[in-house]
Write a protein that holds these residues in place. Structure first.
Motif, mmCIF file in Angstrom:
data_model
loop_
_atom_site.group_PDB
_atom_site.id
_atom_site.type_symbol
_atom_site.label_atom_id
_atom_site.label_comp_id
_atom_site.label_asym_id
_atom_site.label_seq_id
_atom_site.Cartn_x
_atom_site.Cartn_y
_atom_site.Cartn_z
ATOM 1 N N VAL A 172 3.436 48.039 -28.433
ATOM 2 C CA VAL A 172 3.674 48.836 -27.229
ATOM 3 C C VAL A 172 4.157 50.250 -27.545
ATOM 4 C CG1 VAL A 172 4.081 46.874 -25.719
ATOM 5 C CG2 VAL A 172 6.000 47.883 -26.956
ATOM 6 N N GLY A 173 4.441 50.539 -28.802
ATOM 7 C CA GLY A 173 4.865 51.893 -29.129
ATOM 8 C C GLY A 173 5.086 52.090 -30.611
ATOM 9 N N TRP A 174 5.100 53.358 -31.014
ATOM 10 C CA TRP A 174 5.336 53.755 -32.400
ATOM 11 C C TRP A 174 6.542 54.673 -32.436
ATOM 12 C CZ3 TRP A 174 2.811 51.005 -35.839
ATOM 13 C CH2 TRP A 174 1.607 50.414 -35.471
ATOM 14 N N TYR A 175 7.417 54.474 -33.431
ATOM 15 C CA TYR A 175 8.683 55.188 -33.498
ATOM 16 C C TYR A 175 8.909 55.746 -34.897
ATOM 17 C CZ TYR A 175 9.341 52.619 -29.193
ATOM 18 O OH TYR A 175 9.167 52.115 -27.939
ATOM 19 N N THR A 176 9.612 56.867 -34.942
ATOM 20 C CA THR A 176 9.896 57.508 -36.233
ATOM 21 C C THR A 176 11.057 56.841 -36.951
ATOM 22 O OG1 THR A 176 11.277 59.133 -35.098
ATOM 23 C CG2 THR A 176 8.973 59.743 -35.536
ATOM 24 N N THR A 177 11.937 56.179 -36.204
ATOM 25 C CA THR A 177 13.067 55.493 -36.831
ATOM 26 C C THR A 177 13.147 54.054 -36.350
ATOM 27 O OG1 THR A 177 14.670 56.058 -35.103
ATOM 28 C CG2 THR A 177 14.391 57.653 -36.910
ATOM 29 N N LEU A 178 13.737 53.224 -37.198
ATOM 30 C CA LEU A 178 13.932 51.818 -36.850
ATOM 31 C C LEU A 178 14.917 51.693 -35.686
ATOM 32 C CD1 LEU A 178 13.537 48.796 -37.378
ATOM 33 C CD2 LEU A 178 15.316 48.959 -39.134
ATOM 34 N N ALA A 179 15.915 52.536 -35.642
ATOM 35 C CA ALA A 179 16.919 52.466 -34.576
ATOM 36 C C ALA A 179 16.292 52.694 -33.204
ATOM 37 C CB ALA A 179 18.030 53.493 -34.827
ATOM 38 N N LYS A 180 15.391 53.667 -33.095
ATOM 39 C CA LYS A 180 14.725 53.928 -31.807
ATOM 40 C C LYS A 180 13.850 52.742 -31.399
ATOM 41 C CE LYS A 180 14.551 58.953 -32.245
ATOM 42 N NZ LYS A 180 13.683 60.130 -32.411
ATOM 43 N N CYS A 181 13.157 52.162 -32.370
ATOM 44 C CA CYS A 181 12.303 51.015 -32.102
ATOM 45 C C CYS A 181 13.132 49.832 -31.608
ATOM 46 C CB CYS A 181 11.523 50.641 -33.362
ATOM 47 S SG CYS A 181 10.423 49.229 -33.157
ATOM 48 N N GLU A 182 14.228 49.551 -32.298
ATOM 49 C CA GLU A 182 15.076 48.427 -31.915
ATOM 50 C C GLU A 182 15.735 48.649 -30.558
ATOM 51 O OE1 GLU A 182 17.569 48.115 -35.364
ATOM 52 O OE2 GLU A 182 16.267 46.585 -36.257
ATOM 53 N N ALA A 183 16.098 49.886 -30.248
ATOM 54 C CA ALA A 183 16.712 50.182 -28.953
ATOM 55 C C ALA A 183 15.726 49.895 -27.821
ATOM 56 C CB ALA A 183 17.181 51.634 -28.910
ATOM 57 N N ASP A 184 14.482 50.331 -27.984
ATOM 58 C CA ASP A 184 13.478 50.045 -26.952
ATOM 59 C C ASP A 184 13.147 48.559 -26.884
ATOM 60 O OD1 ASP A 184 13.357 52.593 -26.023
ATOM 61 O OD2 ASP A 184 11.324 53.013 -26.712
ATOM 62 N N GLY A 185 13.149 47.889 -28.025
ATOM 63 C CA GLY A 185 12.900 46.450 -28.034
ATOM 64 C C GLY A 185 13.975 45.691 -27.287
ATOM 65 N N ALA A 186 15.232 46.077 -27.502
ATOM 66 C CA ALA A 186 16.350 45.416 -26.834
ATOM 67 C C ALA A 186 16.341 45.677 -25.328
ATOM 68 C CB ALA A 186 17.669 45.882 -27.442
ATOM 69 N N ASN A 187 15.843 46.850 -24.928
ATOM 70 C CA ASN A 187 15.795 47.203 -23.502
ATOM 71 C C ASN A 187 14.486 46.799 -22.826
ATOM 72 O OD1 ASN A 187 18.360 48.385 -23.479
ATOM 73 N ND2 ASN A 187 17.544 50.294 -24.276
ATOM 74 N N SER A 188 13.601 46.143 -23.566
ATOM 75 C CA SER A 188 12.307 45.763 -22.980
ATOM 76 C C SER A 188 12.462 44.537 -22.098
ATOM 77 C CB SER A 188 11.278 45.486 -24.083
ATOM 78 O OG SER A 188 11.581 44.278 -24.744
ATOM 79 N N ALA A 189 11.453 44.255 -21.329
ATOM 80 C CA ALA A 189 11.463 43.102 -20.432
ATOM 81 C C ALA A 189 11.008 41.824 -21.131
ATOM 82 C CB ALA A 189 10.552 43.379 -19.237
ATOM 83 N N TYR A 190 10.684 41.913 -22.398
ATOM 84 C CA TYR A 190 10.158 40.761 -23.129
ATOM 85 C C TYR A 190 11.270 40.072 -23.906
ATOM 86 C CZ TYR A 190 5.823 43.133 -22.031
ATOM 87 O OH TYR A 190 4.797 43.741 -21.369
ATOM 88 N N SER A 191 11.218 38.739 -23.957
ATOM 89 C CA SER A 191 12.244 38.002 -24.689
ATOM 90 C C SER A 191 11.972 38.004 -26.197
ATOM 91 C CB SER A 191 12.343 36.568 -24.172
ATOM 92 O OG SER A 191 11.113 35.895 -24.355
ATOM 93 N N TRP A 192 10.708 38.172 -26.599
ATOM 94 C CA TRP A 192 10.399 38.260 -28.029
ATOM 95 C C TRP A 192 9.843 39.627 -28.325
ATOM 96 C CZ3 TRP A 192 6.603 39.651 -31.310
ATOM 97 C CH2 TRP A 192 6.777 39.333 -32.656
#
Length: 90
Positions: free
Chosen positions: A50-70
Motif C-alpha cells: 500500500v505504500g513505499w517509505y524512505t525510513t522504517l519508522a515511517k512505514c511502521e507508523a503507517d502500518g500501526a495506524n492502518s485499518a488492517y490487523s496484519w
C-alpha cells in the motif's frame, strides 16, 4: 485418359492446398457463469503493497495506524525503500 490425369491432378492439388491451410481445432475457452454457487475455494493470499517509505519508522507508523490487523514493513533493494504490506482479508 488425359482428362482423367488432369482431374486427378486438380483433385490432388486442391487436397494439398486445403490440407495445408487447415488449422487444427482448438478448444473454446470456458465461459464463466457467475450464477453458479460451486466455486473453488480461494487459497491465494490477499497481501498487497500500500505504500513505499524512505525510513522504517515511517512505514511502521503507517502500518500501526492502518485499518488492517496484519501488516508488515519489508525492505525492497530494487526500490531502495520500505514497502508497507497489508493483508486485505484482515
Amino acid at each position: 485418359m488425359r482428362m482423367r490425369s488432369v482431374l486427378a491432378g486438380a483433385a490432388l492439388g486442391s487436397a494439398l492446398v486445403l490440407g495445408g491451410l487447415t488449422v487444427p481445432a482448438q478448444a473454446a475457452p470456458a465461459s464463466v457463469d457467475s450464477s453458479t454457487t460451486a466455486a473453488a475455494p480461494s487459497t491465494a493470499s490477499a497481501i498487497i503493497v500500500v505504500g513505499w517509505y524512505t525510513t522504517l519508522a515511517k512505514c511502521e507508523a503507517d502500518g500501526a495506524n492502518s485499518a488492517y490487523s496484519w501488516w508488515d514493513c519489508k525492505w525492497n533493494s530494487k526500490r531502495k525503500a520500505w514497502g508497507l504490506y497489508v493483508d486485505t482479508d484482515s
